[in-house]
Design an enzyme around this catalytic site. Structure first.
Site, PDB file in Angstrom:
ATOM      1  N   GLU A  32       0.793  -1.326  -0.236  1.00  0.00           N
ATOM      2  CA  GLU A  32       0.490  -0.181   0.424  1.00  0.00           C
ATOM      3  C   GLU A  32       1.141   1.422   0.111  1.00  0.00           C
ATOM      4  N   TYR A  34       0.023   4.253   0.558  1.00  0.00           N
ATOM      5  CA  TYR A  34      -0.404   5.024   1.985  1.00  0.00           C
ATOM      6  C   TYR A  34      -0.193   4.621   3.287  1.00  0.00           C
ATOM      7  N   LEU A  37      -3.825   1.207   6.277  1.00  0.00           N
ATOM      8  CA  LEU A  37      -5.250   0.360   5.147  1.00  0.00           C
ATOM      9  C   LEU A  37      -6.274   1.190   5.232  1.00  0.00           C
ATOM     10  N   GLY A  38      -6.730   0.228   4.046  1.00  0.00           N
ATOM     11  CA  GLY A  38      -8.386   0.873   3.881  1.00  0.00           C
ATOM     12  C   GLY A  38      -8.507   1.434   3.000  1.00  0.00           C
ATOM     13  N   CYS A  41     -12.316   3.377   0.616  1.00  0.00           N
ATOM     14  CA  CYS A  41     -13.425   3.937   1.339  1.00  0.00           C
ATOM     15  C   CYS A  41     -13.153   4.244   2.642  1.00  0.00           C
ATOM     16  N   ILE A 182     -23.729  10.573  -7.225  1.00  0.00           N
ATOM     17  CA  ILE A 182     -23.918   9.564  -5.726  1.00  0.00           C
ATOM     18  C   ILE A 182     -22.797  10.847  -4.856  1.00  0.00           C
ATOM     19  N   GLY A 270     -17.320  11.601 -11.892  1.00  0.00           N
ATOM     20  CA  GLY A 270     -17.050  10.430 -11.738  1.00  0.00           C
ATOM     21  C   GLY A 270     -15.473   9.578 -11.718  1.00  0.00           C
ATOM     22  N   ALA A 319     -17.987  -0.170  -2.784  1.00  0.00           N
ATOM     23  CA  ALA A 319     -16.898  -1.691  -2.123  1.00  0.00           C
ATOM     24  C   ALA A 319     -17.508  -2.803  -1.833  1.00  0.00           C
ATOM     25  N   HIS A 443     -44.152  -4.899  13.350  1.00  0.00           N
ATOM     26  CA  HIS A 443     -44.646  -4.047  13.562  1.00  0.00           C
ATOM     27  C   HIS A 443     -44.347  -3.186  14.429  1.00  0.00           C
TER      28      HIS A 443
HETATM   29  P1  FAD Z   1      -9.386   1.660  -3.561  1.00  0.00           P
HETATM   30  O1  FAD Z   1     -10.148   1.616  -1.753  1.00  0.00           O
HETATM   31  O2  FAD Z   1      -9.775   2.391  -4.555  1.00  0.00           O
HETATM   32  O3  FAD Z   1      -8.071   1.141  -2.648  1.00  0.00           O
HETATM   33  C1  FAD Z   1      -6.787   0.839  -3.525  1.00  0.00           C
HETATM   34  C2  FAD Z   1      -5.686   1.311  -3.146  1.00  0.00           C
HETATM   35  O4  FAD Z   1      -4.331   1.393  -4.120  1.00  0.00           O
HETATM   36  C3  FAD Z   1      -5.451   2.670  -1.990  1.00  0.00           C
HETATM   37  O5  FAD Z   1      -5.401   2.445  -0.736  1.00  0.00           O
HETATM   38  C4  FAD Z   1      -3.921   3.213  -3.321  1.00  0.00           C
HETATM   39  O6  FAD Z   1      -3.323   4.034  -2.215  1.00  0.00           O
HETATM   40  C5  FAD Z   1      -3.166   1.889  -3.179  1.00  0.00           C
HETATM   41  N1  FAD Z   1      -2.605   1.475  -4.477  1.00  0.00           N
HETATM   42  C6  FAD Z   1      -2.797   2.433  -6.054  1.00  0.00           C
HETATM   43  N2  FAD Z   1      -1.569   2.134  -6.440  1.00  0.00           N
HETATM   44  C7  FAD Z   1      -0.912   1.430  -5.853  1.00  0.00           C
HETATM   45  C8  FAD Z   1       0.774   1.227  -6.434  1.00  0.00           C
HETATM   46  N3  FAD Z   1       1.090   1.222  -6.906  1.00  0.00           N
HETATM   47  N4  FAD Z   1       1.111   0.308  -5.088  1.00  0.00           N
HETATM   48  C9  FAD Z   1       1.003   0.465  -3.887  1.00  0.00           C
HETATM   49  N5  FAD Z   1      -0.351   0.985  -4.205  1.00  0.00           N
HETATM   50  C10 FAD Z   1      -1.714   1.281  -4.310  1.00  0.00           C
HETATM   51  N6  FAD Z   1     -18.593   2.740  -2.237  1.00  0.00           N
HETATM   52  C11 FAD Z   1     -19.669   1.817  -1.756  1.00  0.00           C
HETATM   53  O7  FAD Z   1     -19.876   0.638  -1.780  1.00  0.00           O
HETATM   54  N7  FAD Z   1     -20.373   2.279  -0.486  1.00  0.00           N
HETATM   55  C12 FAD Z   1     -19.964   4.214  -0.177  1.00  0.00           C
HETATM   56  O8  FAD Z   1     -20.894   4.750   0.792  1.00  0.00           O
HETATM   57  C13 FAD Z   1     -18.707   4.730  -1.038  1.00  0.00           C
HETATM   58  N8  FAD Z   1     -18.495   5.972  -0.664  1.00  0.00           N
HETATM   59  C14 FAD Z   1     -17.954   6.610  -1.207  1.00  0.00           C
HETATM   60  C15 FAD Z   1     -18.025   7.803  -1.017  1.00  0.00           C
HETATM   61  C16 FAD Z   1     -16.508   8.534  -1.787  1.00  0.00           C
HETATM   62  C17 FAD Z   1     -16.591   9.978  -0.717  1.00  0.00           C
HETATM   63  C18 FAD Z   1     -15.696   7.942  -2.510  1.00  0.00           C
HETATM   64  C19 FAD Z   1     -14.763   8.801  -3.296  1.00  0.00           C
HETATM   65  C20 FAD Z   1     -16.180   6.664  -3.032  1.00  0.00           C
HETATM   66  C21 FAD Z   1     -16.619   6.042  -2.205  1.00  0.00           C
HETATM   67  N9  FAD Z   1     -17.621   4.815  -2.571  1.00  0.00           N
HETATM   68  C22 FAD Z   1     -18.260   4.138  -1.894  1.00  0.00           C
HETATM   69  C23 FAD Z   1     -16.800   4.058  -3.397  1.00  0.00           C
HETATM   70  C24 FAD Z   1     -15.283   2.995  -3.013  1.00  0.00           C
HETATM   71  O9  FAD Z   1     -14.404   3.748  -2.355  1.00  0.00           O
HETATM   72  C25 FAD Z   1     -14.954   2.873  -3.646  1.00  0.00           C
HETATM   73  O10 FAD Z   1     -15.130   1.917  -4.238  1.00  0.00           O
HETATM   74  C26 FAD Z   1     -13.618   0.992  -2.981  1.00  0.00           C
HETATM   75  O11 FAD Z   1     -13.004   2.111  -2.306  1.00  0.00           O
HETATM   76  C27 FAD Z   1     -12.591   0.567  -4.354  1.00  0.00           C
HETATM   77  O12 FAD Z   1     -12.278  -0.033  -3.905  1.00  0.00           O
HETATM   78  P2  FAD Z   1     -11.215  -0.941  -4.431  1.00  0.00           P
HETATM   79  O13 FAD Z   1     -10.345  -2.262  -3.119  1.00  0.00           O
HETATM   80  O14 FAD Z   1     -11.066  -1.504  -5.802  1.00  0.00           O
HETATM   81  O15 FAD Z   1      -9.812   0.519  -3.929  1.00  0.00           O
HETATM   82  P1  NAI Z   2     -20.937   9.351 -10.737  1.00  0.00           P
HETATM   83  O1  NAI Z   2     -20.756   8.774 -11.961  1.00  0.00           O
HETATM   84  O2  NAI Z   2     -21.629   8.562  -9.437  1.00  0.00           O
HETATM   85  O3  NAI Z   2     -21.811  11.127 -10.766  1.00  0.00           O
HETATM   86  C1  NAI Z   2     -21.471  12.279 -11.779  1.00  0.00           C
HETATM   87  C2  NAI Z   2     -22.262  13.038 -12.429  1.00  0.00           C
HETATM   88  O4  NAI Z   2     -21.297  14.282 -12.994  1.00  0.00           O
HETATM   89  C3  NAI Z   2     -23.156  11.822 -13.172  1.00  0.00           C
HETATM   90  O5  NAI Z   2     -24.409  12.131 -13.085  1.00  0.00           O
HETATM   91  C4  NAI Z   2     -22.662  13.001 -14.669  1.00  0.00           C
HETATM   92  O6  NAI Z   2     -23.934  12.492 -15.568  1.00  0.00           O
HETATM   93  C5  NAI Z   2     -22.762  14.322 -14.293  1.00  0.00           C
HETATM   94  N1  NAI Z   2     -20.993  14.862 -14.610  1.00  0.00           N
HETATM   95  C6  NAI Z   2     -20.221  14.047 -15.959  1.00  0.00           C
HETATM   96  N2  NAI Z   2     -19.541  15.702 -16.589  1.00  0.00           N
HETATM   97  C7  NAI Z   2     -20.441  15.734 -15.769  1.00  0.00           C
HETATM   98  C8  NAI Z   2     -20.245  17.955 -16.399  1.00  0.00           C
HETATM   99  N3  NAI Z   2     -19.142  18.158 -16.778  1.00  0.00           N
HETATM  100  N4  NAI Z   2     -20.708  18.948 -16.388  1.00  0.00           N
HETATM  101  C9  NAI Z   2     -22.006  18.060 -15.542  1.00  0.00           C
HETATM  102  N5  NAI Z   2     -22.493  17.187 -14.778  1.00  0.00           N
HETATM  103  C10 NAI Z   2     -21.107  16.330 -15.563  1.00  0.00           C
HETATM  104  O7  NAI Z   2     -19.426   9.565  -9.876  1.00  0.00           O
HETATM  105  P2  NAI Z   2     -19.220  10.788  -8.819  1.00  0.00           P
HETATM  106  O8  NAI Z   2     -20.136  10.955  -7.575  1.00  0.00           O
HETATM  107  O9  NAI Z   2     -18.015  11.534  -8.881  1.00  0.00           O
HETATM  108  O10 NAI Z   2     -18.813   9.094  -7.881  1.00  0.00           O
HETATM  109  C11 NAI Z   2     -17.895   8.802  -8.299  1.00  0.00           C
HETATM  110  C12 NAI Z   2     -18.242   6.468  -7.836  1.00  0.00           C
HETATM  111  O11 NAI Z   2     -17.857   6.641  -6.418  1.00  0.00           O
HETATM  112  C13 NAI Z   2     -19.826   6.365  -7.895  1.00  0.00           C
HETATM  113  O12 NAI Z   2     -20.463   6.242  -9.610  1.00  0.00           O
HETATM  114  C14 NAI Z   2     -20.045   5.515  -6.677  1.00  0.00           C
HETATM  115  O13 NAI Z   2     -19.371   3.547  -7.891  1.00  0.00           O
HETATM  116  C15 NAI Z   2     -18.336   5.583  -5.528  1.00  0.00           C
HETATM  117  N6  NAI Z   2     -19.717   6.126  -4.709  1.00  0.00           N
HETATM  118  C16 NAI Z   2     -20.580   5.643  -4.158  1.00  0.00           C
HETATM  119  C17 NAI Z   2     -21.321   5.920  -3.066  1.00  0.00           C
HETATM  120  C18 NAI Z   2     -22.307   5.393  -2.714  1.00  0.00           C
HETATM  121  O14 NAI Z   2     -22.292   3.805  -2.554  1.00  0.00           O
HETATM  122  N7  NAI Z   2     -22.931   5.709  -1.861  1.00  0.00           N
HETATM  123  C19 NAI Z   2     -21.074   7.287  -2.226  1.00  0.00           C
HETATM  124  C20 NAI Z   2     -20.003   7.715  -3.500  1.00  0.00           C
HETATM  125  C21 NAI Z   2     -18.839   7.665  -4.157  1.00  0.00           C
END
Ligand code: FAD
Ligand code: NAI
Length: 469
Positions: A32, A34, A37-38, A41, A182, A270, A319, A443
């Site tokens: 990793e 960073y 860990l984690g 997410c 989202i 995105g 996640a 209920h």
């Molecule tokens: P990641 O969690 O992205 O972890 C990848 C890790 O790999 C990172 O720690 C990075 O530092 C490491 N890494 C990358 N390249 C290298 C390298 N070359 N060498 C060593 N280490 C490296 N999903 C949900 O299901 N529910 C939610 O509520 C939700 N909320 C979210 C809110 C936000 C603001 C964001 C941004 C995302 C959210 N997601 C949510 C999405 C979720 O965080 C991701 O889908 C999930 O973390 C992906 O897991 P992963 O294991 O693929 O990779």
């Molecule tokens: P997203 O794909 O959910 O939403 C991005 C939005 O931006 C879309 O509706 C798209 O139409 C719009 N968009 C794209 N280009 C644009 C532009 N130039 N101007 C205006 N609007 C534009 O992506 P987001 O919100 O960045 O999240 C990324 C991913 O992270 C999610 O797809 C999801 O997989 C994960 N995530 C999941 C969460 C959860 O499960 N609760 C919470 C946060 C993130």
């Protein structure tokens, strides 16, 4: 250094894969970049955002309690304390817990940046700049994703991505959120509750992407009242960073005629996979033009001893998709004939109200010409929902009209994200709608609305009056 299994990336996919492989008797190294860990997410994604959403909910509820005759006064927020609480209460406990779990399983954790040298070896660059080579038998790529950067946005500290927004360095008076997906809706909920005036600009004519419009509608309606404005079917074309603010030019259906000034911008349009980071091509792994790594149902890439999981293999980037993929990859490496074949993966926006959906959506059914019947139970007829002071929720179930099997569901309202799990189980088990309708739900709970939506399809609902078909 040598290992049997190397896992690159310690997000939910990576740490799950590493722990499962260790539990199955493999010698595992987890790399990793960073110090904690984690992955996204735990550190800058799911968990801190949910902690902030919880704080936002308390702020809103304190304000809305006046309708019940309870006046609590205007809530004040101490941003420093809030940040410390998020870090102590969630991030530190969880990431520390992961390190302890890794130690117990004798997983070797290495902090550094990994890059493939071949399909049998990789190079790790440590934080002090030194490098080390690691030979492996099998590798699991779990490098996740990062925010997409809009090319026309200037480099300016007032323009944030989700990681910056989660830090809540300050509360901008006027915040523009680019992207009503989202992250946009969740972080908009947080900043609005804390006191910012939020404007959302979204390219599509709907918030939350491709979700059914009737599911997005209750959230949209509530947020229209709370946010300063929404501009749907509109995009940003230019941002000019000036001393007194960011001047934004819009184009599209609801675009203002001249540039509008904002104090800060959150860009969340995105995420893009991190495959380039790891130089997968040096191991012979195919990476598509968008950066995703193609895998089969056993998470295997085109190179037999290299697997990939989580965000880097494609949508949905969640996640709870990365975690089971991590388990499958580890199990396959350990010789098990397991496959990743879920019938549905739930989506949840943890907004207020929450919006959750799983399996077939009406949008998808219509686009693919799939026949369905639906039952929609309005929460205005749910005693528990009314007791919570809310009535805008909806529970909708879709079934196959020939077999009555459950195909999908959408739920809007408090705890929709927890409620949707029941329908996920029903789909995976091949339940028909009677199975849900005849299951006794406690209920008064919100879970009853799932049974009530099922009763609508079953023709046995008594809590609503449905004219005979
Ligand atoms: P990641 O969690 O992205 O972890 C990848 C890790 O790999 C990172 O720690 C990075 O530092 C490491 N890494 C990358 N390249 C290298 C390298 N070359 N060498 C060593 N280490 C490296 N999903 C949900 O299901 N529910 C939610 O509520 C939700 N909320 C979210 C809110 C936000 C603001 C964001 C941004 C995302 C959210 N997601 C949510 C999405 C979720 O965080 C991701 O889908 C999930 O973390 C992906 O897991 P992963 O294991 O693929 O990779
Ligand atoms: P997203 O794909 O959910 O939403 C991005 C939005 O931006 C879309 O509706 C798209 O139409 C719009 N968009 C794209 N280009 C644009 C532009 N130039 N101007 C205006 N609007 C534009 O992506 P987001 O919100 O960045 O999240 C990324 C991913 O992270 C999610 O797809 C999801 O997989 C994960 N995530 C999941 C969460 C959860 O499960 N609760 C919470 C946060 C993130």
């Amino acid at each position: 250094m040598e290992t049997e299994v190397v896992v690159i990336g310690s997000g939910p996919g990576g740490y799950t894969a590493a722990f499962r492989a260790a539990d199955l008797g493999k010698k595992v190294t987890l790399i990793e970049y960073y110090p904690t860990l984690g992955g996204v997410c735990l550190n800058v994604g799911c968990i801190p955002s949910k902690a902030l959403l919880h704080a936002a909910k308390i702020m809103c509820e304190a304000d809305e309690a006046k309708d019940m005759g309870i006046t609590l006064g205007k809530p004040k927020v101490d941003l420093k304390k809030l940040r410390e609480w998020v870090e102590k209460q969630t991030i530190n406990k969880l990431t520390g817990g992961l390190s302890a779990l890794a130690k117990k399983r004798k997983v070797t954790v290495v902090q550094g940046h990994a890059e493939f040298l071949s399909s049998k070896a990789l190079q790790i660059t440590k934080t002090d700049g030194s490098t080390e080579e690691l030979k492996f038998v099998d590798a699991i790529i779990a490098v996740g994703s990062r925010p997409i950067k809009l090319p026309f946005l200037p480099d300016d500290p007032r323009i944030m991505d989700s990681t910056g927004a989660l830090q809540i360095a300050d509360l901008p008076e006027d915040l523009l959120i680019i992207g009503g997906g989202i992250i946009g809706m969740e972080m908009g909920t947080v900043y609005d509750a804390l006191g910012s005036k939020v404007t959302v600009v979204e390219l599509l004519d709907n918030i939350l992407g491709n979700v059914d419009k009737d599911l997005a509608a209750p959230l949209y309606k509530r947020m229209q009242k709370r946010f300063k404005s929404f501009m749907l079917s509109t995009k940003v074309t230019k941002v000019e960073a000036k001393k007194d603010g960011l001047y934004v030019t819009f184009e599209g259906k609801e675009a203002p005629a001249s540039p509008v000034r904002f104090d800060k911008i959150l860009s969340c349009v995105g995420r893009t996979p991190n495959s380039k980071e790891v130089k997968a091509e040096k191991a012979g792994v195919n990476v598509d033009e968008r950066g995703f790594i193609a895998v089969d149902k056993q998470q295997r890439t085109n190179v037999a001893n290299i697997y990939a999981i989580g965000d880097v293999v494609g949508n949905p980037m969640l996640a709870h998709k990365a975690i089971p993929e991590g388990k499958i990859a580890a199990e396959v490496i350990a010789g098990k004939q397991h496959y990743f074949e879920p019938l549905c993966i739930p989506n949840v926006a943890y907004t207020d109200p929450e919006v959750a959906w799983t399996g077939l959506t009406e949008n998808e059914a219509k686009a693919k010409g799939i026949e369905y019947e639906k039952g929609t139970f309005p929460w205005i007829a749910s005693g528990r929902s009314l007791a919570l002071g809310r009535d805008e929720g909806v529970t909708k179930i879709l079934v196959d009209p020939k077999t009555n099997r459950v195909l999908g569901a959408g739920i809007v309202g408090a705890n929709a994200g927890d409620l949707i799990a029941e329908v996920g189980l029903a789909i995976e088990m091949g339940c028909d709608i009677e199975d849900i309708a005849l299951t006794i739900h406690p209920h008064p709970t919100l879970s009853e609305t799932v049974a009530q939506a099922a009763e609508i399809i079953d023709g046995t609902i008594t809590d609503l009056y449905m004219p005979k078909k």
